[in-house]
Design an enzyme around this catalytic site. Structure first.
Site, PDB file in Angstrom:
ATOM      1  N   ASP A  67       0.781  -1.079  -0.038  1.00 48.85           N
ATOM      2  CA  ASP A  67       0.036   0.111   0.115  1.00 48.85           C
ATOM      3  C   ASP A  67       0.918   1.496  -0.013  1.00 48.85           C
ATOM      4  O   ASP A  67       0.406   2.176  -0.516  1.00 48.85           O
ATOM      5  CB  ASP A  67      -1.014   0.143   1.370  1.00 48.85           C
ATOM      6  CG  ASP A  67      -2.008  -1.045   1.008  1.00 48.85           C
ATOM      7  OD1 ASP A  67      -2.318  -1.547  -0.044  1.00 48.85           O
ATOM      8  OD2 ASP A  67      -2.704  -1.436   2.082  1.00 48.85           O
ATOM      9  N   GLY A  68       2.068   1.176   0.725  1.00 52.08           N
ATOM     10  CA  GLY A  68       3.033   2.428   0.658  1.00 52.08           C
ATOM     11  C   GLY A  68       3.321   2.641  -0.751  1.00 52.08           C
ATOM     12  O   GLY A  68       3.557   3.784  -1.175  1.00 52.08           O
TER      13      GLY A  68
END
Length: 157
Positions: A67-68
C-alpha cells in the site's frame, strides 16, 4: 496496450518478479514501460523508459509492492491521469489486493477488457475507482469511460 511498471525494490530485490511480469506482458503483445530507476535491471528485456514525452501513451500503471508503494506511485504519477492496478508483494494489501497468486489472471482480465469500474469516492480532487473482475463483465466500452475521466484514478482487484 502499453503498461508502465512501478516497483518497490525492497519488496522485489533485483526486480525478479517484475521482470517475470514484464516478460508475461510482452508475450501478450503489451508494450512495457519502466521508470528510469529500473532501466539498469531491464537491459535484457525489451522495455521503453517512461518520460514526459511518452506519458500520454500509457494505458495502465501496474504498481508492485504494498500500500505504501501504491500511495507513492499515486503521488508520483497522478498528473498523468493513468489508471492504477496494485499488485501486493507483501502480506496484507488494502489498496493492492491483487497478489502474485492471481496476478496473471487479473492481468488477463484487464487485457481482455473484462472488469467493472466502481467509483468509491466522489468529493475529492482526484477520483478513485476500484477494479473488480468478480461481478459484472463489460466490453471495451469501459475503456472509453476510463479515458474520459480527467482526474487521477485507480484500478484495484
Amino acid at each position: 496496450m502499453k503498461i508502465l511498471l512501478y516497483t518497490n525494490l525492497s519488496k522485489d530485490p533485483g526486480f525478479e518478479k517484475t521482470k517475470e511480469i514484464a516478460k508475461y506482458l510482452i508475450s501478450k503483445s503489451v508494450e512495457v514501460a519502466i521508470t528510469n530507476e529500473m532501466e539498469h535491471f531491464f537491459k535484457d528485456i525489451n522495455c521503453i523508459v517512461f518520460n514526459e514525452e511518452n506519458s500520454s501513451t500509457i494505458d495502465l500503471l501496474l504498481v508492485l509492492g504494498g500500500d505504501g508503494t501504491f500511495l507513492a506511485a499515486a503521488h508520483k504519477f497522478y498528473k498523468y491521469h493513468i489508471p492504477y492496478l496494485g499488485l501486493n508483494l507483501g502480506r496484507v494489501g488494502y489498496l493492492t489486493e491483487c497478489n502474485m497468486d492471481n496476478c496473471y489472471k487479473t492481468i488477463d482480465e484487464v487485457l481482455n477488457n473484462r472488469y467493472k469500474v466502481n467509483k468509491i469516492l466522489d468529493n475529492i480532487d482526484n477520483s478513485i475507482l476500484v477494479f473488480t473482475n468478480e461481478s459484472e463483465i463489460f466490453d471495451g466500452k469501459v475503456n472509453l469511460i476510463i479515458k474520459n475521466i480527467s482526474q487521477g484514478f485507480i484500478l484495484n482487484d
